[in-house]
Enzyme design. Structure first.
Site, PDB file in Angstrom:
ATOM      1  N   TRP A   1       7.353 -22.061   3.501  1.00 62.15           N
ATOM      2  CA  TRP A   1       7.970 -20.944   4.204  1.00 62.15           C
ATOM      3  C   TRP A   1       7.275 -19.709   3.640  1.00 62.15           C
ATOM      4  O   TRP A   1       7.434 -19.377   2.474  1.00 62.15           O
ATOM      5  CB  TRP A   1       9.468 -20.902   3.924  1.00 62.15           C
ATOM      6  CG  TRP A   1      10.182 -19.846   4.707  1.00 62.15           C
ATOM      7  CD1 TRP A   1      10.660 -19.948   5.985  1.00 62.15           C
ATOM      8  CD2 TRP A   1      10.501 -18.519   4.277  1.00 62.15           C
ATOM      9  NE1 TRP A   1      11.243 -18.764   6.372  1.00 62.15           N
ATOM     10  CE2 TRP A   1      11.164 -17.872   5.339  1.00 62.15           C
ATOM     11  CE3 TRP A   1      10.288 -17.803   3.093  1.00 62.15           C
ATOM     12  CZ2 TRP A   1      11.614 -16.561   5.266  1.00 62.15           C
ATOM     13  CZ3 TRP A   1      10.738 -16.490   3.016  1.00 62.15           C
ATOM     14  CH2 TRP A   1      11.401 -15.892   4.093  1.00 62.15           C
TER      15      TRP A   1
ATOM     16  N   LYS B   1      24.978 -17.759  14.988  1.00 60.45           N
ATOM     17  CA  LYS B   1      24.472 -19.068  15.420  1.00 60.45           C
ATOM     18  C   LYS B   1      23.558 -18.920  16.630  1.00 60.45           C
ATOM     19  O   LYS B   1      22.506 -19.535  16.718  1.00 60.45           O
ATOM     20  CB  LYS B   1      25.608 -20.031  15.799  1.00 60.45           C
ATOM     21  CG  LYS B   1      26.452 -20.606  14.701  1.00 60.45           C
ATOM     22  CD  LYS B   1      25.774 -21.635  13.850  1.00 60.45           C
ATOM     23  CE  LYS B   1      25.071 -20.991  12.681  1.00 60.45           C
ATOM     24  NZ  LYS B   1      25.779 -20.907  11.433  1.00 60.45           N
TER      25      LYS B   1
ATOM     26  N   ARG C   1      13.231 -27.062   4.714  1.00 54.28           N
ATOM     27  CA  ARG C   1      13.127 -25.955   3.759  1.00 54.28           C
ATOM     28  C   ARG C   1      12.003 -24.977   4.103  1.00 54.28           C
ATOM     29  O   ARG C   1      11.851 -23.946   3.454  1.00 54.28           O
ATOM     30  CB  ARG C   1      12.900 -26.503   2.355  1.00 54.28           C
ATOM     31  CG  ARG C   1      14.006 -27.398   1.867  1.00 54.28           C
ATOM     32  CD  ARG C   1      13.703 -27.862   0.474  1.00 54.28           C
ATOM     33  NE  ARG C   1      13.783 -26.750  -0.457  1.00 54.28           N
ATOM     34  CZ  ARG C   1      14.840 -26.500  -1.217  1.00 54.28           C
ATOM     35  NH1 ARG C   1      15.884 -27.265  -1.178  1.00 54.28           N
ATOM     36  NH2 ARG C   1      14.831 -25.467  -2.036  1.00 54.28           N
TER      37      ARG C   1
ATOM     38  N   LYS D   1      16.047 -23.548   5.423  1.00 55.50           N
ATOM     39  CA  LYS D   1      17.305 -23.842   4.740  1.00 55.50           C
ATOM     40  C   LYS D   1      17.150 -23.413   3.286  1.00 55.50           C
ATOM     41  O   LYS D   1      16.081 -23.573   2.709  1.00 55.50           O
ATOM     42  CB  LYS D   1      17.534 -25.350   4.823  1.00 55.50           C
ATOM     43  CG  LYS D   1      18.940 -25.781   4.535  1.00 55.50           C
ATOM     44  CD  LYS D   1      19.797 -25.674   5.751  1.00 55.50           C
ATOM     45  CE  LYS D   1      21.213 -26.113   5.516  1.00 55.50           C
ATOM     46  NZ  LYS D   1      22.106 -25.531   6.534  1.00 55.50           N
TER      47      LYS D   1
ATOM     48  N   CYS E   1      10.715 -23.521   1.069  1.00 57.73           N
ATOM     49  CA  CYS E   1       9.559 -24.294   0.633  1.00 57.73           C
ATOM     50  C   CYS E   1      10.045 -25.622   0.036  1.00 57.73           C
ATOM     51  O   CYS E   1      10.959 -25.638  -0.785  1.00 57.73           O
ATOM     52  CB  CYS E   1       8.682 -23.608  -0.400  1.00 57.73           C
ATOM     53  SG  CYS E   1       7.830 -22.165   0.211  1.00 57.73           S
TER      54      CYS E   1
ATOM     55  N   ASN F   1       7.413 -22.915  -5.073  1.00 59.01           N
ATOM     56  CA  ASN F   1       8.515 -22.414  -4.255  1.00 59.01           C
ATOM     57  C   ASN F   1       9.079 -21.212  -4.992  1.00 59.01           C
ATOM     58  O   ASN F   1       9.555 -21.347  -6.112  1.00 59.01           O
ATOM     59  CB  ASN F   1       9.573 -23.523  -4.127  1.00 59.01           C
ATOM     60  CG  ASN F   1      10.854 -23.030  -3.483  1.00 59.01           C
ATOM     61  OD1 ASN F   1      10.861 -22.022  -2.770  1.00 59.01           O
ATOM     62  ND2 ASN F   1      11.949 -23.738  -3.730  1.00 59.01           N
ATOM     63  N   GLY F   2       8.976 -20.030  -4.387  1.00 59.90           N
ATOM     64  CA  GLY F   2       9.479 -18.829  -5.062  1.00 59.90           C
ATOM     65  C   GLY F   2       8.507 -17.675  -4.898  1.00 59.90           C
ATOM     66  O   GLY F   2       7.639 -17.703  -4.026  1.00 59.90           O
TER      67      GLY F   2
ATOM     68  N   HIS G   1      34.418   1.474  20.492  1.00 58.56           N
ATOM     69  CA  HIS G   1      33.763   2.531  19.711  1.00 58.56           C
ATOM     70  C   HIS G   1      32.248   2.439  19.789  1.00 58.56           C
ATOM     71  O   HIS G   1      31.552   2.886  18.883  1.00 58.56           O
ATOM     72  CB  HIS G   1      34.248   2.460  18.259  1.00 58.56           C
ATOM     73  CG  HIS G   1      35.731   2.595  18.157  1.00 58.56           C
ATOM     74  ND1 HIS G   1      36.385   3.791  18.314  1.00 58.56           N
ATOM     75  CD2 HIS G   1      36.708   1.654  17.989  1.00 58.56           C
ATOM     76  CE1 HIS G   1      37.693   3.599  18.211  1.00 58.56           C
ATOM     77  NE2 HIS G   1      37.905   2.303  18.020  1.00 58.56           N
TER      78      HIS G   1
ATOM     79  N   GLU H   1      20.149 -17.206  15.716  1.00 62.65           N
ATOM     80  CA  GLU H   1      19.183 -17.909  14.878  1.00 62.65           C
ATOM     81  C   GLU H   1      18.553 -19.106  15.552  1.00 62.65           C
ATOM     82  O   GLU H   1      17.402 -19.418  15.266  1.00 62.65           O
ATOM     83  CB  GLU H   1      19.775 -18.276  13.518  1.00 62.65           C
ATOM     84  CG  GLU H   1      20.896 -19.258  13.553  1.00 62.65           C
ATOM     85  CD  GLU H   1      21.431 -19.564  12.160  1.00 62.65           C
ATOM     86  OE1 GLU H   1      20.675 -19.553  11.192  1.00 62.65           O
ATOM     87  OE2 GLU H   1      22.638 -19.841  12.061  1.00 62.65           O
TER      88      GLU H   1
ATOM     89  N   GLU I   1      30.202 -15.207  13.271  1.00 56.41           N
ATOM     90  CA  GLU I   1      29.509 -16.479  13.064  1.00 56.41           C
ATOM     91  C   GLU I   1      28.935 -17.005  14.389  1.00 56.41           C
ATOM     92  O   GLU I   1      27.812 -17.511  14.420  1.00 56.41           O
ATOM     93  CB  GLU I   1      30.490 -17.485  12.427  1.00 56.41           C
ATOM     94  CG  GLU I   1      29.974 -18.890  12.222  1.00 56.41           C
ATOM     95  CD  GLU I   1      28.761 -18.984  11.302  1.00 56.41           C
ATOM     96  OE1 GLU I   1      28.360 -17.987  10.687  1.00 56.41           O
ATOM     97  OE2 GLU I   1      28.189 -20.090  11.235  1.00 56.41           O
TER      98      GLU I   1
END
Ligand code: F6R
Length: 610
Positions: free
Chosen positions: A73, A487, A27, A605, A2, A99-100, A506, A490, A483
């Site tokens: 968000w 990437k 954000r 973000k 947010c 925001n929160g 396995h 997402e 990683e």
């Protein structure tokens, strides 16, 4: 998570808020809105990107010199017009952005409803603004109403509020979600991060948890929420330039940030290589370096990409310096009653320095008496301020939601730390010299690896429709496999898994057939031959192999369908180079699939909620 922006001054608030929202959109981008004081209070908000709100404001302009804006968000309630911020009380006289998460919103809502207050949205934020209204109805004093309401709230917030009752003041507060006040000339601009402020001023005050501010055009006062005492805050200078938060001719921030890596890697070691003593100098750790050297155990905490950097850190610090290291997801660490003693050192890794789980893990470690260190990118962020010592990664602002340059800078800092400790313990001066030489060559090697982007673009075209991907690596490059998979997931929404290459046998091997692309990181290091055996196993099952290996390694040509060559470096520095083709691959795959690279769905973000 947010974006919050607020303005009070003499200029047109709406255009300043909109510009701020565009800078903060990374954000959160589920909906956007503004509230501007103009006699009464006008609120415009829409589901979707800031551009949707922008179009609305062009046809229905709102003028005024005090206002707030928000890009969301979603946490409580689906992304729609009604749940978009700002939220107001029933009469539309107080507007709030948040925001929160307000954890006790259900109990507060029940009580307010019993007192006759009504609600329109499903959000926790609306409960807070109605609570402020209830206190205002009782006390007739906005500053008190704001503060009393916040005292009843359990949870995390960065908030900004304007009101028709108090048209010449802007109220802000922080508890767990960042909030900065930019100090201009006869004006103030507040925001959840400095990227929305630098265009106006570089002078910034960062609120700490439990603090609020009442801002007028020519003054502001910062106070503690619990007891109303005034707090004197230091005014800090924002370091980065506007150019750093613009796309600079690239199609996407992510691509720009990928190509910035030769420079960001240089920045991560600038002033930190001590040629005379063949070692590394880390000013931020100067006072704690002996304790680090003698530590019985280091615990690294982080989330997502920063967690992956931590895994490389474990291999680095154990491998070079011989100090035991554990790495944990911050979200697990914070709640699992971990055994920590005052002899432990906990290292928090975070690009934003605001990730809620990492911050909470850090606080938990402190509470249990451990010394805490930070490897943080954003200067002045909460984690940077709350750790006992630390090292900035100096990657500059990272706007693309998928972390790229921040990751390689974190790896650089971890490598520098490992070398520093190793030189204090068991690495000879001549070995140190060789390491310094390899470090100095790294930016050029990174540049060279990135110059292979056209080949990677071609590979992306060939595999853009693949539904699954496997990423395999060993040793230092096992976290690189994780990683690479993250990437791809997402930003291109392709299901991808990363594994240590030998683990494939396995379980994941059952997935391999002629439709499964498998990306191998096959650096020519101590485990190279083992990786080659794993490649053979995949080939035997008709998997489609894409291999990343060092220049000149022709052996692999016969084994892989595609070979991406990267320059060789010391094995422990190789993750910094090997991750680059994976970043580019995920980028081009996402572009091929028409995905929004910089604003992938459901993500944002800086994750400032649990
Ligand atoms: C992935 C990504 C996230 C972050 C994670 C931690 O590309 O960006 O996984 O790495 O949310 O964020 P920071 O490093 O800001 O604590």
């Amino acid at each position: 998570m947010c974006g919050i922006v607020g303005y009070i001054g003499e200029q047109d608030a709406t255009s300043i808020l909109l510009n701020g929202l565009k800078r903060l959109e990374y954000r959160g981008y589920d909906s956007a809105g503004v509230a501007v004081v103009n006699g009464g209070l006008t609120v415009k908000k829409r589901v979707g990107k800031v551009s949707v709100l922008d179009r609305v404001l062009q046809t229905e302009p709102v003028s005024g010199t005090v206002g707030i804006g928000h890009t969301r968000w979603a946490t409580h309630g689906a992304p729609n017009d009604l749940n978009a911020h700002p939220h107001t009380d029933e009469d539309g006289e107080i507007a709030l952005i948040h925001n929160g998460i307000i954890e006790n919103y259900a109990a507060l809502k029940k009580k307010l409803a019993a007192d006759g207050y009504t609600f329109r949205s499903e959000t926790d934020t609306e409960v807070l603004v109605v609570l402020i209204r209830a206190f205002y109805d009782e006390l007739g004093d906005m500053a008190k109403a704001f503060r009393y309401a916040l005292k009843q709230v359990v949870g995390a917030y960065g908030i900004a509020m304007v009101s028709a009752f108090d048209p010449n003041r802007l109220y802000v507060a922080r508890n767990g979600s960042p909030l900065a006040i930019g100090i201009g000339d006869g004006e103030f601009i507040v925001a959840s991060d400095a990227s929305a402020i630098v265009q106006h001023t570089r002078q910034v005050v960062y609120l700490d948890d439990g603090e609020m501010a009442v801002i007028e055009r020519d003054r502001y006062v910062t106070k503690r929420i619990d007891d109303d005492t005034t707090v004197d805050k230091e005014v800090e200078e924002v370091e980065f330039d506007l150019a750093e938060i613009e796309k600079g001719g690239y199609d996407h921030f992510m691509l720009k940030e990928i190509f910035e890596q030769p420079e960001t890697i240089r920045n991560a070691m600038r002033g930190r290589l001590d040629s005379e003593a063949s070692t590394v100098r880390l000013g931020g750790l100067m006072n704690v370096i002996d304790r680090l050297r003698d530590a019985q155990r280091l615990i690294i905490v982080g989330c997502g990409t920063s967690f992956h950097a931590g895994l490389v850190g474990e291999y680095l610090i154990e491998g070079l310096a011989g100090i035991p290291v554990e790495v944990e997801y911050a979200s697990e660490f914070r709640y699992r009653d971990p055994i920590i003693t005052k002899d432990d050192i906990v290292i928090a890794i975070s690009q934003s320095g605001e990730t809620s789980d990492t911050l909470a893990a850090l606080r938990e470690a402190k509470r249990r008496g451990a010394m805490t260190l930070g490897i943080v990118n954003v200067v002045g962020s909460s984690i940077a301020r709350e750790t006992d010592a630390g090292v900035y990664s100096h990657a500059g602002p990272e706007i693309g939601v998928a972390s790229t340059k921040a990751f390689t800078s974190q790896l650089m800092v971890l490598a520098l730390m490992a070398v520093k400790l190793a030189r204090m313990k068991r690495m000879s001066a001549s070995e140190g010299e060789a390491v310094l030489a390899a470090l100095r060559e790294l930016p050029e090697k990174v540049e060279y690896a990135l110059s292979r982007h056209e080949q990677i673009q071609e590979i992306a075209k060939a595999y853009a429709q693949a539904p699954n991907f496997l990423y395999l690596g060993r040793g230092y490059n096992y976290p690189v496999a994780l990683e690479g998979a993250l990437k791809l997931k997402e930003i291109s929404y392709i299901h991808a898994e990363g594994y240590p290459a030998a683990e494939m046998k396995h379980g994941p091997i059952a997935l391999i057939d002629e439709n499964m692309p498998v990306v191998f990181i096959a650096a020519q290091d101590g485990v190279y031959n083992k990786v080659v055996s794993n490649i053979e196993e995949v080939r035997a099952r008709n998997g489609r192999v894409i291999a990343i290996t060092n220049e000149g390694n022709q052996q692999i040509e016969g084994l892989a369908e595609h070979v991406i060559y990267v320059p060789e470096t010391l094995p422990f520095l190789s993750p910094i180079i090997n991750v680059l083709p994976l970043q580019l691959l995920s980028y081009y795959m996402a572009v091929e699939r028409g995905c929004n690279v910089d604003q992938p769905r459901n993500l944002a973000k800086s994750v400032t909620v649990e």
